[in-house]
Design a protein around this motif. Structure first.
Motif, PDB file in Angstrom:
ATOM      1  N   SER A  73       0.851  -1.190   0.000  1.00 51.97           N
ATOM      2  CA  SER A  73       0.000   0.000   0.000  1.00 51.97           C
ATOM      3  C   SER A  73       0.886   1.239   0.000  1.00 51.97           C
ATOM      4  N   GLY A  74       0.345   2.338  -0.498  1.00 54.71           N
ATOM      5  CA  GLY A  74       1.091   3.591  -0.505  1.00 54.71           C
ATOM      6  C   GLY A  74       1.899   3.840  -1.750  1.00 54.71           C
ATOM      7  N   TRP A  75       1.932   2.862  -2.650  1.00 49.26           N
ATOM      8  CA  TRP A  75       2.698   3.011  -3.886  1.00 49.26           C
ATOM      9  C   TRP A  75       1.833   2.571  -5.053  1.00 49.26           C
ATOM     10  N   GLN A  76       2.060   3.183  -6.224  1.00 48.03           N
ATOM     11  CA  GLN A  76       1.263   2.828  -7.389  1.00 48.03           C
ATOM     12  C   GLN A  76       2.096   2.915  -8.655  1.00 48.03           C
ATOM     13  N   VAL A  77       1.604   2.278  -9.692  1.00 51.34           N
ATOM     14  CA  VAL A  77       2.268   2.331 -10.994  1.00 51.34           C
ATOM     15  C   VAL A  77       2.430   3.790 -11.416  1.00 51.34           C
ATOM     16  N   GLY A  78       3.614   4.117 -11.904  1.00 52.40           N
ATOM     17  CA  GLY A  78       3.905   5.476 -12.344  1.00 52.40           C
ATOM     18  C   GLY A  78       4.696   6.283 -11.350  1.00 52.40           C
ATOM     19  N   ASP A  79       4.803   5.834 -10.101  1.00 49.15           N
ATOM     20  CA  ASP A  79       5.586   6.570  -9.114  1.00 49.15           C
ATOM     21  C   ASP A  79       7.071   6.526  -9.474  1.00 49.15           C
ATOM     22  N   ARG A  80       7.737   7.664  -9.324  1.00 46.36           N
ATOM     23  CA  ARG A  80       9.189   7.765  -9.542  1.00 46.36           C
ATOM     24  C   ARG A  80       9.896   7.418  -8.239  1.00 46.36           C
ATOM     25  N   ALA A 126       8.873  -3.350  -0.274  1.00 50.26           N
ATOM     26  CA  ALA A 126       8.722  -2.008  -0.824  1.00 50.26           C
ATOM     27  C   ALA A 126       8.350  -0.971   0.221  1.00 50.26           C
ATOM     28  N   GLU A 127       7.430  -1.298   1.096  1.00 50.46           N
ATOM     29  CA  GLU A 127       6.953  -0.290   2.048  1.00 50.46           C
ATOM     30  C   GLU A 127       8.059   0.172   2.990  1.00 50.46           C
ATOM     31  N   ALA A 128       9.026  -0.693   3.269  1.00 51.48           N
ATOM     32  CA  ALA A 128      10.114  -0.336   4.173  1.00 51.48           C
ATOM     33  C   ALA A 128      11.274   0.345   3.473  1.00 51.48           C
ATOM     34  N   ASN A 129      11.368   0.195   2.143  1.00 50.29           N
ATOM     35  CA  ASN A 129      12.611   0.603   1.486  1.00 50.29           C
ATOM     36  C   ASN A 129      12.469   1.552   0.296  1.00 50.29           C
TER      37      ASN A 129
END
Length: 348
Positions: A73-80, A126-129
């Motif tokens: 959660s908190g991340w999505q396709v397209g994020d840099r 991903a959420e931690a790093n």
């Protein structure tokens, strides 16, 4: 996808067609826009730092998320994004204390996982790093932060606690050393740059180094550093990873000074002996710098976004995947200053 890989120590890495990385449930897949060629990759390729083969090297990367795991959660396709080269577990006492860079259950792209010399790389945990990139920070600048710049930032700022007006000696002016010099100057310190390469020293001078010492022309580097700084430096950084350089750094310190070991000491060099009588009598500190955790990236990225730090100035060469193997092999010979960045979109 296209990726650079090697199956034997010392055999030139080459481009191969490999399956796209699967997206971890707790991770993402990143389309690699830029990735650095680092001496740590070279150490693994030369067998100094053993890895399980075959391997795709590369651990300094930035790009765009193209797939997100079901548990993220908190991340999505397209994020840099970018990420530290040490991916902490996010759950142990060290990660919870903000020290993921020493997580005992760490993963590392290019060493324990397939790396970023590829069109795409999977990033677990991903959420931690994951680190979100400001729009004003380019992918090339972010990739140049990955290992060398972040390690130097932690060395000079966190461990060195650099203050305006203090002296910082940078021993070795490759990617790590030039990063350390730039960071020290940005924080108002005075820099002594030491190297055996005229090109590397010229690069340090362009970054504002206050004193330049060519190791091939000095009978005793430590004594010369002490003479030029009226008593020694507050912070010394071994940015190469060599026993004689590490000892010279310690011997260049003024009383209560801090030596930071940023360059890797591998093989027989792991048993490097420091002048401990001096360390005790002058209350010197010897500290290691092993990257930087994701939680500390925003402060560094803020300085990059404001142009107080300009890591892209350290990038001297950009290549595509087809030239990545040769760029890694070129580290067999000291190549002077600057960083090489791979941009996978240049080929294929």
């Amino acid at each position: 996808m296209r990726a650079v890989m090697y199956s034997e120590v010392g055999v030139l890495p080459a481009v191969a067609e490999v399956p796209d990385p699967a997206c971890p449930d707790e991770g993402v897949v990143v389309e690699v826009a830029a990735t650095g060629v680092c001496r740590s990759d070279w150490h693994a390729w030369r067998g100094h730092d053993p890895v399980e083969l075959p391997i795709i090297p590369g651990h300094e990367f930035a790009g765009t998320i193209v797939a997100v795991g079901a548990g993220v959660s908190g991340w999505q396709v397209g994020d840099r994004v970018t990420a530290p080269f040490v991916l902490g577990c996010g759950r142990c006492e060290f990660c919870l204390a903000g020290d993921a860079q020493v997580c005992p259950d760490q993963l590392q792209p290019g060493f324990t996982l397939p790396g970023s010399f590829a069109q795409r790389v999977a990033v677990p945990r991903a959420e931690a790093n994951l680190v979100r990139l400001p729009d004003s920070v380019s992918f090339v600048a972010a990739a140049s932060l990955g290992c060398r710049f972040a390690t130097s930032f932690r060395a000079v700022v966190t461990h060195g606690t650099v203050q305006p007006g203090q002296w910082v000696a940078v021993h070795g002016c490759g990617g790590v050393g030039l990063s350390a010099a730039m960071i020290a100057k940005a924080f108002g310190a005075k820099v002594v740059a030491v190297d055996v390469s005229a090109d590397a020293l010229a690069a340090a001078a362009r970054l504002g180094a206050d004193e330049i010492i060519n190791g091939t022309e000095s009978a005793d580097v430590a004594t010369e550093v002490i003479d030029r700084t009226s008593g020694g430096v507050h912070i010394g950084v071994d940015a190469i990873g060599h026993p004689s350089v590490a000892v010279a750094s310690v011997c260049s310190l003024r009383r209560r000074g801090r030596h930071i070991q940023a360059g890797l000491l591998l093989g027989d060099a792991t048993q490097t002996a420091f002048p401990m009588d001096r360390v005790i009598a002058q209350e010197l500190s010897i500290l290691g710098s092993h990257g930087m955790p994701a939680v500390d990236y925003p402060a560094m990225l803020g300085l990059v976004a404001s142009s107080a730090l300009q890591p892209e100035l350290l990038v001297t060469r950009r290549v595509g995947l087809d030239d990545a193997g040769a760029a890694l092999a070129a580290m067999d010979v000291p190549a002077g200053s600057g960083m090489t960045i791979i941009e996978p979109s240049q080929n294929g």
